[in-house]
Scaffold this motif. Structure first.
Motif, PDB file in Angstrom:
ATOM      1  N   GLU A 296       1.211  -1.071  -0.023  1.00 51.37           N
ATOM      2  CA  GLU A 296       0.195   0.090   0.001  1.00 51.37           C
ATOM      3  C   GLU A 296       0.436   1.236   0.228  1.00 51.37           C
TER       4      GLU A 296
ATOM      5  N   ALA B  85       2.156   1.408  -3.275  1.00 53.70           N
ATOM      6  CA  ALA B  85       0.857   1.730  -4.561  1.00 53.70           C
ATOM      7  C   ALA B  85       0.328   3.229  -4.259  1.00 53.70           C
TER       8      ALA B  85
ATOM      9  N   GLN C 238       1.027  -1.488  -6.582  1.00 49.59           N
ATOM     10  CA  GLN C 238      -0.303  -1.352  -6.870  1.00 49.59           C
ATOM     11  C   GLN C 238      -0.971  -2.312  -7.200  1.00 49.59           C
TER      12      GLN C 238
ATOM     13  N   GLY D  24      -3.615  -5.207  -5.015  1.00 47.55           N
ATOM     14  CA  GLY D  24      -4.751  -5.474  -5.348  1.00 47.55           C
ATOM     15  C   GLY D  24      -5.364  -6.828  -5.161  1.00 47.55           C
TER      16      GLY D  24
ATOM     17  N   PHE E 169      -6.667  -0.418  -7.005  1.00 47.29           N
ATOM     18  CA  PHE E 169      -5.257  -0.808  -7.273  1.00 47.29           C
ATOM     19  C   PHE E 169      -5.275  -1.282  -8.077  1.00 47.29           C
TER      20      PHE E 169
END
Length: 186
Positions: free
Chosen positions: A79, A82, A90, A94, A113
């Protein structure tokens, strides 16, 4: 050699990242995941987004970690990466949310994401989003959107062997017979 790079790393985030990679991949020195982690932490704190991805991968237990994995910690690193612009982070964030790894399954966050990674034309994110939307199991079926992601995945290819492009073509072919819903107003 390494001593010179360690001196440079004291002043350069990029050198810290490179040193972390040298220790992680063991192409110059003996592989040392503790050193790799230490240099990637330093690089991440200094703004190198891809270091978060490598830290997450190490925490997930995918790279040389002998004890139990720390999936919540890995997700947190993904996170952070990302948010800092790491496409791999990312994508991994996800997939963690899609599979419920490191946090409760959350398809909406997963799609958010994955869309970020797909916007950077990350082939495997494009493939997975395309599959999600054409299959319509985890998200409402959206053939147009899914096929669009799959067509872009085919263009991006995904490596020298074109594996991702081939997989995207298989999914498109499997779902080619399904027509988009048309609204008829009477």
């Amino acid at each position: 050699g390494i001593a010179l790079l360690e001196q440079a790393a004291a002043k350069s985030p990029v050198a810290s990242y490179k040193l972390g990679e040298i220790y992680r991949r063991s192409d110059v020195v003996a592989r040392d995941m503790d050193q790799a982690r230490e240099w990637h932490v330093r690089a991440a704190k200094e703004g190198i987004a891809d270091s978060y991805f490598h830290l997450g991968t190490m925490l997930a237990g995918n790279e040389g970690k002998k004890d139990a994995s720390d999936l919540p910690g890995a997700l947190r690193m993904y996170e952070l990466g990302a948010a800092a612009g790491s496409v791999e982070s990312q994508y991994n964030a996800g997939m963690c949310y899609l599979q419920g790894r490191g946090a409760a399954k959350n398809v909406d966050l997963a799609v958010e994401f994955l869309v970020l990674a797909a916007a950077a034309r990350f082939p495997v994110a494009l493939l997975n989003l395309g599959k999600l939307f054409v299959e319509g199991v985890e998200v409402p079926r959206d053939l147009r959107r899914g096929r669009n992601y799959l067509e872009i995945a085919k263009q991006c290819g995904g490596g020298a062997d074109g594996f991702i492009g081939g997989e995207a073509e298989k999914v498109l072919e499997k779902h080619r017979h399904i027509k988009e819903m048309q609204c008829v107003i009477l």
